[in-house]
Design an enzyme around this catalytic site. Structure first.
Site, PDB file in Angstrom:
ATOM      1  N   ASP A   5      -8.061  -5.044   0.047  1.00  0.00           N
ATOM      2  CA  ASP A   5      -8.563  -5.885  -1.049  1.00  0.00           C
ATOM      3  C   ASP A   5      -8.289  -7.359  -0.849  1.00  0.00           C
ATOM      4  O   ASP A   5      -8.824  -8.188  -1.587  1.00  0.00           O
ATOM      5  CB  ASP A   5      -7.926  -5.430  -2.365  1.00  0.00           C
ATOM      6  CG  ASP A   5      -8.412  -4.049  -2.738  1.00  0.00           C
ATOM      7  OD1 ASP A   5      -7.565  -3.145  -2.902  1.00  0.00           O
ATOM      8  OD2 ASP A   5      -9.637  -3.861  -2.818  1.00  0.00           O
ATOM      9  N   HIS A  31       0.859  -1.189   0.000  1.00  0.00           N
ATOM     10  CA  HIS A  31       0.000   0.000   0.000  1.00  0.00           C
ATOM     11  C   HIS A  31       0.890   1.233   0.000  1.00  0.00           C
ATOM     12  O   HIS A  31       1.954   1.229   0.618  1.00  0.00           O
ATOM     13  CB  HIS A  31      -0.889   0.026   1.257  1.00  0.00           C
ATOM     14  CG  HIS A  31      -2.041   0.949   1.134  1.00  0.00           C
ATOM     15  ND1 HIS A  31      -1.934   2.295   1.373  1.00  0.00           N
ATOM     16  CD2 HIS A  31      -3.324   0.731   0.775  1.00  0.00           C
ATOM     17  CE1 HIS A  31      -3.107   2.873   1.170  1.00  0.00           C
ATOM     18  NE2 HIS A  31      -3.974   1.944   0.800  1.00  0.00           N
TER      19      HIS A  31
HETATM   20  C1  SDX Z   1      -6.188   0.241  -2.810  1.00  0.00           C
HETATM   21  O1  SDX Z   1      -4.303   4.747  -2.041  1.00  0.00           O
HETATM   22  C2  SDX Z   1      -5.248   4.148  -1.400  1.00  0.00           C
HETATM   23  O2  SDX Z   1      -5.654   4.576  -0.313  1.00  0.00           O
HETATM   24  C3  SDX Z   1      -5.817   2.920  -2.092  1.00  0.00           C
HETATM   25  C4  SDX Z   1      -6.870   2.126  -1.309  1.00  0.00           C
HETATM   26  C5  SDX Z   1      -8.119   2.926  -1.083  1.00  0.00           C
HETATM   27  O3  SDX Z   1      -8.843   2.609  -0.106  1.00  0.00           O
HETATM   28  O4  SDX Z   1      -8.434   3.786  -1.927  1.00  0.00           O
HETATM   29  O5  SDX Z   1      -6.351   1.701  -0.053  1.00  0.00           O
HETATM   30  C6  SDX Z   1      -7.304   0.891  -2.092  1.00  0.00           C
HETATM   31  O6  SDX Z   1      -5.945   0.578  -3.950  1.00  0.00           O
HETATM   32  C7  SDX Z   1      -5.320  -0.760  -2.067  1.00  0.00           C
HETATM   33  C8  SDX Z   1      -4.118  -1.260  -2.935  1.00  0.00           C
HETATM   34  C9  SDX Z   1      -4.670  -2.356  -3.864  1.00  0.00           C
HETATM   35  N1  SDX Z   1      -3.598  -2.735  -4.861  1.00  0.00           N
HETATM   36  C10 SDX Z   1      -3.015  -3.924  -4.798  1.00  0.00           C
HETATM   37  O7  SDX Z   1      -3.192  -4.766  -3.888  1.00  0.00           O
HETATM   38  C11 SDX Z   1      -2.081  -4.191  -5.978  1.00  0.00           C
HETATM   39  C12 SDX Z   1      -0.769  -4.795  -5.467  1.00  0.00           C
HETATM   40  N2  SDX Z   1      -0.031  -3.742  -4.746  1.00  0.00           N
HETATM   41  C13 SDX Z   1       1.005  -3.009  -5.458  1.00  0.00           C
HETATM   42  O8  SDX Z   1       0.664  -2.772  -6.808  1.00  0.00           O
HETATM   43  C14 SDX Z   1       1.512  -1.800  -4.677  1.00  0.00           C
HETATM   44  O9  SDX Z   1       1.763  -2.236  -3.399  1.00  0.00           O
HETATM   45  C15 SDX Z   1       0.685  -0.533  -4.631  1.00  0.00           C
HETATM   46  C16 SDX Z   1       0.325  -0.032  -5.984  1.00  0.00           C
HETATM   47  C17 SDX Z   1      -0.546  -0.746  -3.833  1.00  0.00           C
HETATM   48  C18 SDX Z   1       1.532   0.525  -3.918  1.00  0.00           C
HETATM   49  O10 SDX Z   1       2.657   0.691  -4.711  1.00  0.00           O
HETATM   50  P1  SDX Z   1       3.748   1.807  -4.350  1.00  0.00           P
HETATM   51  O11 SDX Z   1       3.443   2.514  -3.087  1.00  0.00           O
HETATM   52  O12 SDX Z   1       3.962   2.658  -5.573  1.00  0.00           O
HETATM   53  O13 SDX Z   1       4.979   0.931  -4.017  1.00  0.00           O
HETATM   54  P2  SDX Z   1       6.185   0.658  -4.993  1.00  0.00           P
HETATM   55  O14 SDX Z   1       5.648   0.311  -6.343  1.00  0.00           O
HETATM   56  O15 SDX Z   1       7.133   1.787  -4.872  1.00  0.00           O
HETATM   57  O16 SDX Z   1       6.808  -0.686  -4.376  1.00  0.00           O
HETATM   58  C19 SDX Z   1       7.857  -0.628  -3.428  1.00  0.00           C
HETATM   59  C20 SDX Z   1       8.559  -1.975  -3.563  1.00  0.00           C
HETATM   60  C21 SDX Z   1       8.956  -2.311  -4.991  1.00  0.00           C
HETATM   61  O17 SDX Z   1      10.033  -3.206  -4.929  1.00  0.00           O
HETATM   62  P3  SDX Z   1      11.561  -2.586  -5.091  1.00  0.00           P
HETATM   63  O18 SDX Z   1      11.589  -1.856  -6.420  1.00  0.00           O
HETATM   64  O19 SDX Z   1      11.766  -1.676  -3.903  1.00  0.00           O
HETATM   65  O20 SDX Z   1      12.471  -3.812  -5.056  1.00  0.00           O
HETATM   66  O21 SDX Z   1       7.640  -3.017  -3.154  1.00  0.00           O
HETATM   67  C22 SDX Z   1       7.401  -3.879  -4.260  1.00  0.00           C
HETATM   68  C23 SDX Z   1       7.779  -3.111  -5.494  1.00  0.00           C
HETATM   69  O22 SDX Z   1       8.132  -3.999  -6.549  1.00  0.00           O
HETATM   70  N3  SDX Z   1       5.973  -4.199  -4.206  1.00  0.00           N
HETATM   71  C24 SDX Z   1       5.465  -5.407  -4.446  1.00  0.00           C
HETATM   72  C25 SDX Z   1       4.081  -5.281  -4.222  1.00  0.00           C
HETATM   73  N4  SDX Z   1       3.795  -4.023  -3.873  1.00  0.00           N
HETATM   74  C26 SDX Z   1       4.972  -3.356  -3.865  1.00  0.00           C
HETATM   75  N5  SDX Z   1       6.046  -6.566  -4.835  1.00  0.00           N
HETATM   76  C27 SDX Z   1       5.210  -7.628  -4.997  1.00  0.00           C
HETATM   77  N6  SDX Z   1       3.880  -7.592  -4.799  1.00  0.00           N
HETATM   78  C28 SDX Z   1       3.279  -6.438  -4.417  1.00  0.00           C
HETATM   79  N7  SDX Z   1       1.980  -6.405  -4.215  1.00  0.00           N
END
Ligand code: SDX
Length: 432
Positions: A366, A308
């Site tokens: 989710d 998140h």
């Molecule tokens: C909602 O914003 C809100 O408030 C949203 C929400 C709401 O109520 O409106 O809470 C609802 O959208 C919840 C989130 C639902 N999405 C998912 O579950 C999709 C999976 N999650 C990821 O796509 C991700 O965690 C995000 C999009 C939610 C957040 O991404 P960020 O903050 O941009 O984090 P990032 O991409 O900078 O990731 C940081 C690191 C990266 O690795 P490194 O480059 O540091 O090695 O964490 C990794 C990412 O690759 N990472 C994940 C991951 N989420 C982050 N790796 C594997 N699986 C994941 N789910």
């Protein structure tokens, strides 16, 4: 904490006020930065950038705190009704008994959609995604409500009627869309049912099947809608504010919010979580294999339901859902779902995995929501529609707050141009 930020640039010192929020957060106001220094800030995804000041929702990502207008999500999810929380988000206070009665009357009186819209549900392709249908019809509702355009005063009764109309009709739109997709006749809203009972009845009853919502399913749906109702400046809510800042109508802004929520990184994640669990169940993939794939840097795959932008601890909404699992399992309506066993194993292994621990990736709202909706009989491709039904009052509250804020300007971010410098036009014959 200092009350100003000093910036040394090109031999000059510039000072910017540091503001403090009511929960102790701080923000530096850079609204004169470009005029002072010629600089703009660059912040992909707005990780460090606040777009506004708001009184609606407070989220502490480190501590896993979520409050609507100061009330803890854990209390609201177990003690309030979804319409009460909708009123709280939009008006800032929990409704009095008189306001509850009045709002319920508005929801009942405005539950129907114009009959001219019904052919749309029948004309779209049978496999059309329900979020595409929802976005289209939510915008179309505005075409039938000309009164709102005359009086957009957000303190007026007309605004209350429009807000109630949207919150009530979104249920009807979702249920009619489902009925059309399975070829069953529409079931209309009924005056003497609660918000959640009406939705479940419109979804699952029919002339040949008597259906009465189980009280536990009604209670769980109420809690699910409440925990989805708002989440400060998330992608879809920021979209509603962005579109509304141009002066576009509440209907057009809500339509844009539905479209933003559809994405798998945002509200579409609940559908993606269920699809991941179904993949594991059907393909024989192990949970370990799915986790390894999510960790791979050569594969764009991410584990939906985890991580998140704000929560770097357990999402309090996921905690609320976990606390309701036993009620779901014990209510007798729920045939034990093997996907739940897979979900529990997946969560257990992820929470012990260094990759996820180092990156503070925890289950988000989710992760479990799809299991609950599936237990109610909601089809997988409608899960994000359920998110939208819950989030609608939050979108309306933020649209209203943006309209009421005298500091509001049209949202128009800057950029850093990295394209071609000026060059002469090349006539077609000389382009090689
Ligand atoms: C909602 O914003 C809100 O408030 C949203 C929400 C709401 O109520 O409106 O809470 C609802 O959208 C919840 C989130 C639902 N999405 C998912 O579950 C999709 C999976 N999650 C990821 O796509 C991700 O965690 C995000 C999009 C939610 C957040 O991404 P960020 O903050 O941009 O984090 P990032 O991409 O900078 O990731 C940081 C690191 C990266 O690795 P490194 O480059 O540091 O090695 O964490 C990794 C990412 O690759 N990472 C994940 C991951 N989420 C982050 N790796 C594997 N699986 C994941 N789910």
């Amino acid at each position: 904490m200092a009350d100003k930020l000093s910036l040394l640039y090109n031999g000059n010192t510039f000072e910017y006020p540091v503001l403090q929020g009511s929960e102790g957060e701080h923000a530096v106001d850079v609204s004169t930065l470009r005029k002072d220094t010629g600089l703009v800030t660059l912040d992909y995804g707005y990780l460090n950038t606040g777009s506004t000041q708001s009184k609606i929702t407070f989220v502490d990502g480190e501590k896993g705190i979520l409050r609507y207008r100061g009330y803890a999500i854990e209390d609201l999810a177990t003690s309030a009704t979804f319409p009460e929380v909708a009123w709280l988000l939009i008006h800032g206070e929990l409704p009095t008994e008189q306001e509850v009665v009045h709002f319920r009357k508005l929801l009942t009186e405005n539950a129907l959609i114009h009959e001219n819209l019904l052919s749309f549900f029948r004309e779209v392709p049978p496999n059309a995604h329900p979020m595409g249908i929802l976005a289209s019809v939510m915008n179309a509702l505005g075409l039938f409500n000309t009164k709102f355009y005359d009086d957009e005063q957000t303190g007026s009764e007309q605004f209350n009627i429009t807000a109630a109309s949207l919150i009530s009709k979104i249920r009807t739109v979702a249920a009619f869309s489902y009925k059309a997709s399975i070829g069953e006749p529409f079931v209309y809203p009924e005056a003497d049912r609660s918000y959640c009972s009406n939705f479940l009845n419109m979804m699952f009853s029919s002339r040949t099947r008597h259906y009465e919502p189980h009280p536990v399913m009604e209670k769980i749906l109420n809690a699910l809608l409440i925990i989805h109702a708002d989440h400060e400046q998330n992608c879809s809510t920021s979209t509603v504010r962005m579109v509304g800042s141009s002066g576009a109508s509440l209907y057009a802004s809500i339509c844009a919010g539905v479209c933003a929520l559809w994405g798998p990184r945002h509200g579409g994640a609940n559908q993606a979580v269920l699809e991941t669990l179904l993949d594991i169940q059907k393909s024989g993939m192990t949970v370990e294999q799915v986790i390894e794939r999510a960790k791979s840097k050569t594969d764009p795959y991410r584990l939906s339901g985890f991580g998140h932008r704000v929560y770097k601890s357990y999402d309090p909404r996921a905690r609320v859902l976990k606390s309701l699992l036993n009620e779901l399992l014990d209510c007798g309506e729920h045939v034990h779902d093997p996907l739940l066993d897979i979900a529990i194993e997946l969560e257990d292994k992820v929470l012990k995995d260094d990759y996820f621990i180092e990156r503070k990736l925890y289950p988000n709202v989710d992760f479990y929501s799809g299991i609950f909706y599936r237990a109610m009989g909601i089809p997988t491709d409608m899960l994000t529609v359920m998110f939208a039904i819950g989030r609608l009052p939050g979108w309306i509250a933020h649209w209203k707050e943006m309209h009421d804020d005298k500091n509001t300007k049209i949202n128009r971010p800057r950029q850093l141009y990295i394209g071609e410098p000026a060059r002469k036009f090349v006539p077609r014959y000389a382009r090689g």
